[in-house]
Design a protein around this motif. Structure first.
Motif, PDB file in Angstrom:
ATOM      1  N   ARG A 139       0.826  -1.227  -0.088  1.00  0.00           N
ATOM      2  CA  ARG A 139       0.035   0.043  -0.034  1.00  0.00           C
ATOM      3  C   ARG A 139       0.693   1.139  -0.120  1.00  0.00           C
ATOM      4  O   ARG A 139       0.688   2.478  -0.552  1.00  0.00           O
ATOM      5  CB  ARG A 139      -0.959  -0.152   1.272  1.00  0.00           C
ATOM      6  N   LYS A 140       1.835   1.376   0.629  1.00  0.00           N
ATOM      7  CA  LYS A 140       2.730   2.215   0.701  1.00  0.00           C
ATOM      8  C   LYS A 140       3.477   2.596  -0.656  1.00  0.00           C
ATOM      9  O   LYS A 140       3.453   3.807  -0.963  1.00  0.00           O
ATOM     10  CB  LYS A 140       3.931   1.738   1.826  1.00  0.00           C
ATOM     11  N   ILE A 141       3.968   1.529  -1.433  1.00  0.00           N
ATOM     12  CA  ILE A 141       4.583   2.062  -2.715  1.00  0.00           C
ATOM     13  C   ILE A 141       3.400   2.323  -3.768  1.00  0.00           C
ATOM     14  O   ILE A 141       3.769   3.373  -4.422  1.00  0.00           O
ATOM     15  CB  ILE A 141       5.332   0.586  -3.146  1.00  0.00           C
ATOM     16  N   PHE A 142       2.052   1.719  -3.508  1.00  0.00           N
ATOM     17  CA  PHE A 142       1.291   2.238  -4.484  1.00  0.00           C
ATOM     18  C   PHE A 142       0.864   3.794  -4.251  1.00  0.00           C
ATOM     19  O   PHE A 142       0.242   4.382  -5.134  1.00  0.00           O
ATOM     20  CB  PHE A 142      -0.025   1.200  -4.544  1.00  0.00           C
ATOM     21  N   SER A 143       1.134   4.072  -3.008  1.00  0.00           N
ATOM     22  CA  SER A 143       0.597   5.389  -2.753  1.00  0.00           C
ATOM     23  C   SER A 143       1.752   6.253  -2.763  1.00  0.00           C
ATOM     24  O   SER A 143       1.622   7.521  -2.594  1.00  0.00           O
ATOM     25  CB  SER A 143       0.024   5.649  -1.485  1.00  0.00           C
ATOM     26  N   GLY A 144       2.921   5.880  -2.989  1.00  0.00           N
ATOM     27  CA  GLY A 144       4.094   6.619  -3.052  1.00  0.00           C
ATOM     28  C   GLY A 144       4.505   7.493  -4.275  1.00  0.00           C
ATOM     29  O   GLY A 144       3.983   7.269  -5.399  1.00  0.00           O
ATOM     30  N   GLU A 145       5.246   8.735  -4.180  1.00  0.00           N
ATOM     31  CA  GLU A 145       5.495   9.577  -5.364  1.00  0.00           C
ATOM     32  C   GLU A 145       6.259   9.074  -6.444  1.00  0.00           C
ATOM     33  O   GLU A 145       5.876   9.420  -7.430  1.00  0.00           O
ATOM     34  CB  GLU A 145       6.200  10.553  -4.657  1.00  0.00           C
ATOM     35  N   ASP A 146       7.254   8.167  -6.055  1.00  0.00           N
ATOM     36  CA  ASP A 146       7.898   7.574  -7.192  1.00  0.00           C
ATOM     37  C   ASP A 146       7.214   6.793  -8.010  1.00  0.00           C
ATOM     38  O   ASP A 146       7.181   6.742  -9.318  1.00  0.00           O
ATOM     39  CB  ASP A 146       9.137   6.613  -6.524  1.00  0.00           C
TER      40      ASP A 146
END
Length: 831
Positions: A139-146
């Motif tokens: 969930r963190k990577i899918f909502s991350g800026e990168d």
């Protein structure tokens, strides 16, 4: 006149008073009370054979060396078996943990993973933490800026290329004087233009044919181009989807790499590493399951979200067997060995009206919990579940433990079935049962001797010696400590041993049935406490026994009352021909008592032999039939050497309306027959017990103490004459442990107990007449009982012989007359 038996001959057959009861001296115990005796902490008393067999069976580790512990209840077999199994288990290694996990290649075949003891629970904890970390990081990577930047780049590139294709289509449409419009159905419509405005159908119809044809050709060309452009955009969309999917998977894989590194370092077994690899690849493929809730309140969306949460179950771990708390091997005692309790089950839940399941709902059975150790089962309970018995044998033979649901096999419910991977089985099964079931299984079940090669047999008695005295005292001490009872004085211990010998039915032995003894310990301690004593003494043991008897002997007293008032007819005085008192043993629950029965015999001329009235009325058992046939053999061998036995006789137990079995009354019935044949009366004050063989030898019987005491109580109630007593087989003297009251009466001459070896000895005591011996001519001495019997039988034979001769003459005369008539002759007395 009959030849009388001398008083000296009768006296020498009496059992000496000192042999009527053997008492244990209190001095046999060196300590005053059990407080000064070392308690018995381990082992069992008087079961040396069982101890050796148990040690062997628990130590041998080969296939098929399971144990069958045989013996009656109350001998301590269950307690000892559990104690020895636990003792053996302490020296064995703790078996592995077993976990079921999802099989990513074959979802309906969950995998079984093996871990060292205690690590199964740890593996589950780490995998639960991993799942939470995976969900959080994804969930963190899918909502991350990168990630969003890369995704926007891909989407922007797609939109740019799509716009170029659309621009080219639009340019071609203008060149062909057409416009393009999106329709609600999702397609693209081509509309011809005239003077910059859409051409209506009416205007199109008014155009010349050449113009209409030109417009149609342009429209066809444009549609082809539009179709091709749409196809290119669709291909571009798929390419974008693939790019986004590749971005998602690469992003997830990058995250999982550092999350899985500690697991790769910890778990090196190939099967576990393969599971972790499949686990990781499945998360990458199904990363959408971990996306955040969009907050929708749509019920269908909520339902789909809940289904996705259920899909996350595949990443859980089901710890089937957790041996982390064990020290050594497990010992499991299964009281209710049903199929599912033994072999485990797959539970189900209701989903959309159907029964579904997954690997997390696999539950272990007793075999899973005992794997690597010992499983103890009562054979009687196991055989009440026949399927359990057959499946247990199959799994022991295959050394494999597989969980199967009976509901699926019999099609009872609609299910989503699982076939969990089988687990290797290494368990020693210990069956507890009686010897009869052991022999039945050995004879009728071909697998039983192969799987249960060790028989541990508990005996019902032990030798009465000094070693067992001390062990018994140690047992009493330990039991008193365990149950909080008062200490026992050595006089009480001696009384307990005397009671034990009576239960064993042998003056030289003690019983190993400690159930009755522990009950007596508790009750003797109670009566001592009621008295305010600090130590249990012999009188408290006697009081406990008296109270036990009083609580249970209502039927005994009622039967005795019926005898006293004459309702049940039993004579204890006088003399009668063909009538004698036999002795039977009755049991009501745990109380056993003796009761006299009048047995009568009538003899008369005939050829029917001995008629057993009980047999004719279906009230007699097979052993009783056998006794009467032996009795007939004795009579024939004794008195039918020179003539047939022209005898008809009837024998019955008077006033008995229940089934009679056993041969212990066969000598009694023979005495009644001899009395009836000879006409010599039998003394009614003497009761008899004992079986007989065809040679007239008296054989031992059971329940001798109860039989003597039952007749003694009747004589006491109706008044002693000084001539009353009981005749027993001489082999039963060693079984005598009579109550002190009976011994005192014998010592005072009010009651007598005789021991006999042959029918001759018994009949002389009963009648006071010599039995007599046979000379070389087959004749018995005149005036003896056998002489009178032989004389009576000879008269019977002569009578029946004369009747037979008259019958033959009469038949011959009739035959001659018929012959003459057939030849035309005349009827004539001369002829």
């Amino acid at each position: 006149m009959w030849k009388q038996v001398s008083k000296e001959d009768r006296e020498k057959r009496k059992v000496p008073v000192e042999r009527l009861r053997v008492q244990t001296p209190p001095e046999a115990f060196p300590c005053e009370t059990t407080e000064q005796i070392e308690p018995l902490r381990e082992g069992i008393i008087g079961q040396d054979r069982a101890v050796r067999a148990m040690d062997f069976g628990l130590k041998v580790q080969k296939a098929g060396y399971n144990l069958y512990v045989a013996g009656p209840p109350g001998t301590g077999r269950t307690t000892y078996t559990r104690a020895k199994a636990k003792q053996a288990a302490r020296n064995k290694p703790t078996p592995a943990d077993w976990c079921y996990v999802y099989n990513f290649s074959r979802p309906d075949h969950p995998l079984a993973l093996r871990f060292p003891a205690g690590e199964g629970r740890e593996f589950k904890t780490r995998m639960d933490e991993l799942l939470r970390d995976v969900e959080r990081e994804i969930r963190k990577i899918f909502s991350g800026e990168d990630y969003q930047k890369h995704r926007r780049f891909i989407m922007q590139n797609f939109e740019k290329r799509a716009q170029e294709i659309w621009k080219q289509m639009d340019q071609l449409a203008r060149e062909l004087n057409f416009s393009l419009e999106r329709v609600p159905e999702g397609g693209i419509a081509t509309i011809p233009l005239m003077f910059g405005k859409p051409l209506s159908n009416e205007d199109f119809a008014r155009l010349p044919d050449e113009s209409r044809q030109e417009i149609k050709e342009k429209s066809k060309r444009l549609e082809q181009e539009v179709t091709e452009s749409v196809r290119q955009i669709q291909l571009l969309e798929k390419e974008v989807e693939q790019e986004v999917s590749r971005l998602n998977k690469d992003s997830v894989r990058q995250v999982l790499k550092h999350l899985f590194e500690p697991l790769w370092e910890t778990y090196t077994e190939e099967k576990i590493r393969k599971y972790l690899q499949d686990y990781q690849e499945d998360i990458i493929e199904n990363h959408h399951l971990f996306k955040e809730d969009d907050g929708t309140e749509n019920p269908m969306a909520r339902l789909l979200q809940r289904n996705e949460e259920n899909n996350l179950q595949r990443y859980r771990v089901n710890v089937l067997v957790d041996n982390g708390q064990l020290s050594g091997a497990p010992v499991v005692f299964e009281n209710n060995p049903t199929y599912y309790n033994l072999f485990g089950r797959v539970e189900y839940r209701s989903t959309f009206g159907a029964m579904t399941t997954d690997f997390t709902m696999i539950k272990p059975g007793a075999l899973h919990m005992a794997n690597g150790g010992y499983l103890i089962v009562q054979i009687a309970e196991l055989l009440r579940n026949p399927l359990s018995w057959h499946v247990l044998k199959r799994m022991l033979k295959n050394e494999s433990l597989r969980i199967e649901n009976l509901s699926e096999e019999h099609g009872l419910i609609a299910t989503s079935g699982l076939k969990p991977e089988a687990i290797p089985l290494n368990v020693k099964v210990i069956l507890l049962g009686n010897p009869y079931v052991y022999h039945l299984l050995s004879e009728l079940d071909e697998d039983f001797p192969k799987l249960f090669k060790v028989k541990v047999e508990f005996d019902t008695d032990m030798k009465k010696d000094e070693r067992h005295y001390h062990e018994f005292a140690g047992f009493v001490r330990s039991y008193c400590e365990k149950e909080g009872l008062l200490p026992f004085h050595r006089s009480a211990l001696a009384a307990l041993l005397d009671y034990s010998a009576r239960l064993a039915g042998d003056q030289r032995k003690l019983t190993t049935n400690f159930h009755h003894l522990t009950r007596l310990l508790v009750e003797a301690s109670f009566w001592a406490e009621e008295e305010g004593a600090e130590v249990v003494e012999a009188r408290h043991v006697e009081e406990a026994l008296a109270e036990q008897e009083y609580r249970a002997n209502r039927m005994d007293e009622k039967m005795r009352e019926l005898i006293e008032e004459g309702t049940i007819m039993v004579d204890v005085t006088g003399e009668k021909v063909g009538q004698i008192n036999g002795l039977a043993v009755l049991q009501t629950g745990d109380y056993t008592f003796g009761q006299p029965h009048r047995i009568t015999a009538r003899t008369f001329i005939g050829r029917q032999g001995i008629i057993n009235i009980e047999r004719e009325t279906s009230l007699s058992g097979q052993f009783h039939h056998k006794g009467l046939l032996i009795l007939s053999g004795y009579l024939a061998g004794k008195f039918a050497q020179d003539k047939p036995l022209p005898l008809s006789a009837s024998i019955t137990f008077e006033q008995t309306y229940s089934r009679i079995d056993g041969d212990s009354a066969s000598s009694t019935e023979l005495y009644a027959l001899l009395s009836s044949l000879s006409g010599i009366p039998i003394r009614q004050g003497i009761a008899v017990t004992g079986s007989v063989n065809q040679f007239g030898e008296i054989q031992p019987i059971g329940g001798v103490n109860e039989k003597i005491e039952g007749f003694f109580a009747v004589c006491k109630a109706m008044g002693f004459t000084g001539e009353q007593g009981v005749i027993i087989p001489h082999q039963n003297v060693k079984n005598l442990m009579l109550r002190p009251e009976v011994v005192e009466a014998v010592e005072a001459g009010r009651f007598h107990i005789w021991q006999v070896r042959t029918i001759e000895e018994g009949i002389e005591i009963l009648t006071g007449v010599k039995a007599g011996t046979c000379d070389e001519h087959g004749q018995y001495e005149p005036g003896t009982l056998f002489g009178e019997v032989n004389k009576r039988l000879a008269r019977m034979f002569s009578s029946i012989k004369e009747d037979s001769a008259d019958l033959v003459i009469d038949v011959d005369a009739q035959a001659m007359q018929k012959l003459i008539e057939s030849e035309g002759g005349e009827k004539s007395e001369d002829k």
